[in-house]
Enzyme design. Structure first.
Site, PDB file in Angstrom:
ATOM      1  N   HIS A  61       0.698  -1.274   0.194  1.00  0.00           N
ATOM      2  CA  HIS A  61       0.102   0.001  -0.024  1.00  0.00           C
ATOM      3  C   HIS A  61       0.995   1.145  -0.042  1.00  0.00           C
ATOM      4  CE1 HIS A  61      -3.957   1.985   1.081  1.00  0.00           C
ATOM      5  NE2 HIS A  61      -3.050   2.888   1.070  1.00  0.00           N
ATOM      6  N   HIS A  63       1.357   5.542  -2.190  1.00  0.00           N
ATOM      7  CA  HIS A  63       1.017   6.444  -2.997  1.00  0.00           C
ATOM      8  C   HIS A  63       2.195   6.921  -3.931  1.00  0.00           C
ATOM      9  CE1 HIS A  63      -3.344   6.325  -1.559  1.00  0.00           C
ATOM     10  NE2 HIS A  63      -2.562   6.010  -0.404  1.00  0.00           N
ATOM     11  N   GLN A 156      -9.303   9.222  -5.304  1.00  0.00           N
ATOM     12  CA  GLN A 156      -9.086  10.033  -4.191  1.00  0.00           C
ATOM     13  C   GLN A 156     -10.129  10.996  -3.511  1.00  0.00           C
ATOM     14  OE1 GLN A 156      -5.978  10.718  -2.074  1.00  0.00           O
ATOM     15  NE2 GLN A 156      -7.765  10.843  -0.796  1.00  0.00           N
ATOM     16  N   HIS A 214      -9.839   2.198   0.042  1.00  0.00           N
ATOM     17  CA  HIS A 214      -9.510   2.832   1.309  1.00  0.00           C
ATOM     18  C   HIS A 214     -10.614   2.982   1.852  1.00  0.00           C
ATOM     19  CE1 HIS A 214      -5.996   4.010  -0.691  1.00  0.00           C
ATOM     20  NE2 HIS A 214      -5.533   4.752   0.339  1.00  0.00           N
ATOM     21  N   GLU A 217     -11.523   4.919   6.861  1.00  0.00           N
ATOM     22  CA  GLU A 217     -10.353   5.529   7.322  1.00  0.00           C
ATOM     23  C   GLU A 217     -10.659   6.781   8.030  1.00  0.00           C
ATOM     24  OE1 GLU A 217      -7.241   6.667   4.494  1.00  0.00           O
ATOM     25  OE2 GLU A 217      -5.919   7.240   6.056  1.00  0.00           O
ATOM     26  N   ASP A 313       2.094   3.219   3.133  1.00  0.00           N
ATOM     27  CA  ASP A 313       1.067   4.110   2.851  1.00  0.00           C
ATOM     28  C   ASP A 313       1.873   5.378   2.081  1.00  0.00           C
ATOM     29  OD1 ASP A 313      -1.466   5.403   1.949  1.00  0.00           O
ATOM     30  OD2 ASP A 313      -1.856   5.620   4.346  1.00  0.00           O
TER      31      ASP A 313
HETATM   32 FE   FE2 Z   1      -3.695   4.969   1.216  1.00  0.00          FE
END
Ligand code: FE2
Length: 427
Positions: A61, A63, A156, A214, A217, A313
């Site tokens: 995971h 980005h 996103q 996701h 969260e 992440d």
């Molecule tokens: Fe993430």
């Protein structure tokens, strides 16, 4: 003739082994000191001298479109997920393919040097030009010598929050991404969040791709999308290729409700990824004291036989400013705030880092035995506890029998009144 020979390496269970690699796979694995060194060319022999060896690591995971942008155009001073998204929404207006590729490639080289040969990265599909998606798809080929890269189409800002976003998600799928993403808790309403899960699952079925959302969260115990995802996975029978990332709200669920969701996850076969670096700082930001910690229920999930992986992440982006792209850092943070600092927790932490992460990535064969992929990492420390304690440097990384990174151990000298002596942090 073997292509590589590693001698006198320590396995996780403390055995000493020699490992020969031929044609990209492990051809021999025998007691330490028992394989004749001449089976490999002199420059492809490595005496591990008692250091730990494991299969290479998987980073499930990241980005990479946002990596190495911390401070651009501003630093996240509130520390919230929301400010991170806001800063990124500004930064992503100026994305260029070369900019994305250069930053992502830098982080990938760090990861490879840290023993990672498989990476799943999310790529934002709510930026209209899809520059980040295209750049990472092109990079997938460029970096294939170091890592196998999976790109997740990640909306996103939500799928139903703008009339363009669903089409952009579909366009990314047509471009050839590897995984369908989503973010139901960032949709405007509960109903839209549920619809976004159904859409992601529909797309995963029609494109025959995995799903990695996701999800939940937040610290809000009213955020309850993981139950929807697990339920959809059960109905469709595709839980073995579905992942719930973050799931931090589970930390704050009432125990009775958490038990229900964990039971659903176990029944569905859906995996969970916890992301300690980001969620240790993003969560709890709306709390007075006492402040909750933002991680999911690793112990209860594992007790229920749910596969739990561990991701980094962010590496230097608006959500997490720090990081050097090392999975051991993520595990080190987790062991503190998940109370996994007992001696008996060392094995489970390594299970997260190795088997669980590889399983989530979709690796069928993973391990240290004859016939397995010759992708190995040697750590500058003798055992799993000390490797975690010191986040020991990775002295050698092989991918399918090819050396992809090497780190020379450092030497530190302490100068005393009665003379100098070298110290070793790793043993
Ligand atoms: Fe993430």
């Amino acid at each position: 003739m073997a292509t590589w020979l590693i001698t006198n390496a320590a396995t996780r269970d403390g055995s000493s082994v020699d490992i020969a690699i031929e044609n990209g796979t492990i051809s021999r694995l025998e007691d330490g000191g028992s394989i004749d060194p001449s089976v490999a060319p002199a420059d492809q022999r490595y005496d591990a001298d008692g250091r730990l060896v494991t299969p290479t690591l998987t980073e499930p995971h990241l980005h990479l479109d946002a990596t190495l942008t911390a401070g651009e155009p501003s630093w996240n001073e509130s520390g919230t997920l929301a400010e991170g998204i806001d800063i990124w929404s500004k930064r992503k207006q100026s994305l260029e393919a070369d900019d994305v590729k250069a930053r992502a490639e830098q982080a990938i080289e760090w990861l490879a040097a840290n023993g990672v040969t498989r990476i799943r990265t999310h790529a934002d599909t709510t930026e209209e030009s899809l520059t980040g998606v295209q750049a990472l798809l092109e990079l997938r080929e460029t970096v294939a010598d170091l890592v196998d890269l999976q790109v997740v189409a990640f909306p996103q800002d939500g799928i139903f929050t703008d009339e363009l976003h669903e089409d952009l998600l579909r366009e990314a799928l047509e471009m050839g991404v590897d995984v369908v993403g989503g973010i139901p808790h960032n949709e405007h309403t509960r109903e839209d969040g549920t619809a976004s899960i159904e859409l992601a699952m529909d797309l995963a079925e029609s494109y025959e791709l995995p799903v990695d959302l996701h999800i939940d969260e937040t610290d809000d115990p009213g955020s309850r999308f993981t139950e929807v995802l697990a339920s959809e996975a059960i109905k469709r029978g595709i839980g073995d290729r579905v992942t719930a990332s973050h799931v931090t709200a589970m930390h704050s669920y009432p125990n009775s409700y958490a038990a229900k969701v964990i039971s659903l996850l176990a029944e569905s076969g859906v995996s969970v990824i916890t992301n300690p670096p980001d969620n240790s700082v993003l969560q709890g930001r709306y709390d007075d004291y006492p402040r909750r910690r933002g991680h999911t229920r690793i112990d209860e999930l594992r007790d229920a036989n749910v596969t739990v992986g561990i991701g980094h992440d962010s590496v230097m982006d608006p959500w997490y400013h720090y990081g050097r792209a090392d999975p051991l850092d993520a595990a080190f943070i987790l062991l503190h705030y998940a109370h996994m600092n007992g001696r008996s927790d060392v094995g489970p932490l390594w299970d997260l880092l190795t088997d669980a992460n590889a399983d989530i990535f979709g690796v069928d064969e993973y391990g240290l035995s004859v016939g397995q992929e010759g992708s190995l990492v040697v750590y500058d420390s003798p055992d799993p506890f000390n490797v975690l304690r010191t986040r020991a440097p990775r002295t050698l990384v092989l991918k399918k029998g090819r050396e992809i990174a090497r780190t020379e151990p450092t030497t530190t000298t302490v100068i005393r009144n009665n003379g100098e002596r070298s110290v070793d942090f790793h043993r």
